[in-house]
Scaffold this active site. Sequence first.
Site, mmCIF file in Angstrom:
data_model
loop_
_atom_site.group_PDB
_atom_site.id
_atom_site.type_symbol
_atom_site.label_atom_id
_atom_site.label_comp_id
_atom_site.label_asym_id
_atom_site.label_seq_id
_atom_site.Cartn_x
_atom_site.Cartn_y
_atom_site.Cartn_z
ATOM 1 N N CYS A 2 68.126 7.158 -32.722
ATOM 2 C CA CYS A 2 67.114 6.143 -32.436
ATOM 3 C C CYS A 2 66.698 5.397 -33.699
ATOM 4 O O CYS A 2 66.840 5.908 -34.825
ATOM 5 C CB CYS A 2 65.872 6.795 -31.835
ATOM 6 S SG CYS A 2 66.090 7.378 -30.144
ATOM 7 N N CYS A 10 61.624 11.453 -30.734
ATOM 8 C CA CYS A 10 61.079 10.644 -31.836
ATOM 9 C C CYS A 10 59.583 10.859 -31.981
ATOM 10 O O CYS A 10 59.052 10.785 -33.095
ATOM 11 C CB CYS A 10 61.408 9.169 -31.636
ATOM 12 S SG CYS A 10 63.135 8.824 -32.045
ATOM 13 N N GLU A 51 63.686 4.882 -34.761
ATOM 14 C CA GLU A 51 62.625 5.614 -35.460
ATOM 15 C C GLU A 51 63.223 6.692 -36.360
ATOM 16 O O GLU A 51 62.763 6.903 -37.493
ATOM 17 C CB GLU A 51 61.676 6.274 -34.446
ATOM 18 C CG GLU A 51 60.930 5.298 -33.550
ATOM 19 C CD GLU A 51 61.674 4.984 -32.249
ATOM 20 O OE1 GLU A 51 62.916 4.920 -32.262
ATOM 21 O OE2 GLU A 51 60.998 4.783 -31.232
ATOM 22 N N ASN A 74 68.682 1.594 -34.045
ATOM 23 C CA ASN A 74 69.461 2.614 -33.338
ATOM 24 C C ASN A 74 70.949 2.462 -33.632
ATOM 25 O O ASN A 74 71.459 1.353 -33.837
ATOM 26 C CB ASN A 74 69.166 2.626 -31.832
ATOM 27 C CG ASN A 74 69.318 1.286 -31.145
ATOM 28 O OD1 ASN A 74 69.159 0.239 -31.758
ATOM 29 N ND2 ASN A 74 69.632 1.309 -29.864
HETATM 30 N N1 THU Z 1 66.009 3.929 -28.464
HETATM 31 C C1 THU Z 1 65.444 3.855 -29.702
HETATM 32 O O1 THU Z 1 66.134 3.637 -30.706
HETATM 33 N N2 THU Z 1 64.100 4.034 -29.809
HETATM 34 C C2 THU Z 1 63.253 4.143 -28.752
HETATM 35 O O2 THU Z 1 62.043 4.243 -28.958
HETATM 36 C C3 THU Z 1 63.782 4.152 -27.382
HETATM 37 C C4 THU Z 1 65.267 4.244 -27.263
HETATM 38 C C5 THU Z 1 67.459 3.683 -28.346
HETATM 39 C C6 THU Z 1 68.324 4.874 -28.060
HETATM 40 C C7 THU Z 1 69.534 4.218 -27.428
HETATM 41 O O3 THU Z 1 70.411 3.767 -28.453
HETATM 42 C C8 THU Z 1 68.969 2.999 -26.710
HETATM 43 O O4 THU Z 1 67.694 2.778 -27.282
HETATM 44 C C9 THU Z 1 68.844 3.182 -25.207
HETATM 45 O O5 THU Z 1 68.150 4.342 -24.904
#
Ligand code: THU
Length: 128
Positions: free
Chosen positions: A50, A86, A52, A39
Amino acid sequence: MSLVEQAAEIRENAYAPYSKFKVGAALRTPSGAVYLGCNVENAAYPEGTCAEAGAIAAMIAGGDTEIAEIAVIADAPVPVTPCGGCRQKIAEFAKPDVVVTMATTSGMEAQMRVADLLPGAFDASQME
Ligand code: THU
């Protein structure tokens, strides 16, 4: 190294100064190529991306278009499931039976099929 281990490694590079919640993702294509993402947050919060989404962007940039398997990892009390956006992004490139592994840095693992993470997904066939 397993997909979860690779996701854990790339997670270290996450840029998450606002949430302090680092996430790593690793996906494998049918040919065996692996793409990684983490992320990347932003001072303008909604502009963050994110893990993903990063892995999918790397896959497309690498010339691949199909996810055979994907893993996500975070330091959380329970395995973190991909956010709604995602799930849609994964569904664009993964068949319904593709397994999504959700892991924690403490060693917990859960698995779900793409079709179960996003039942009734909107897809291109609906625009025909
Ligand atoms: N986040 C992800 O990168 N993937 C996920 O599956 C859940 C959430 C990140 C987004 C943000 O930078 C942090 O986690 C908090 O939500």
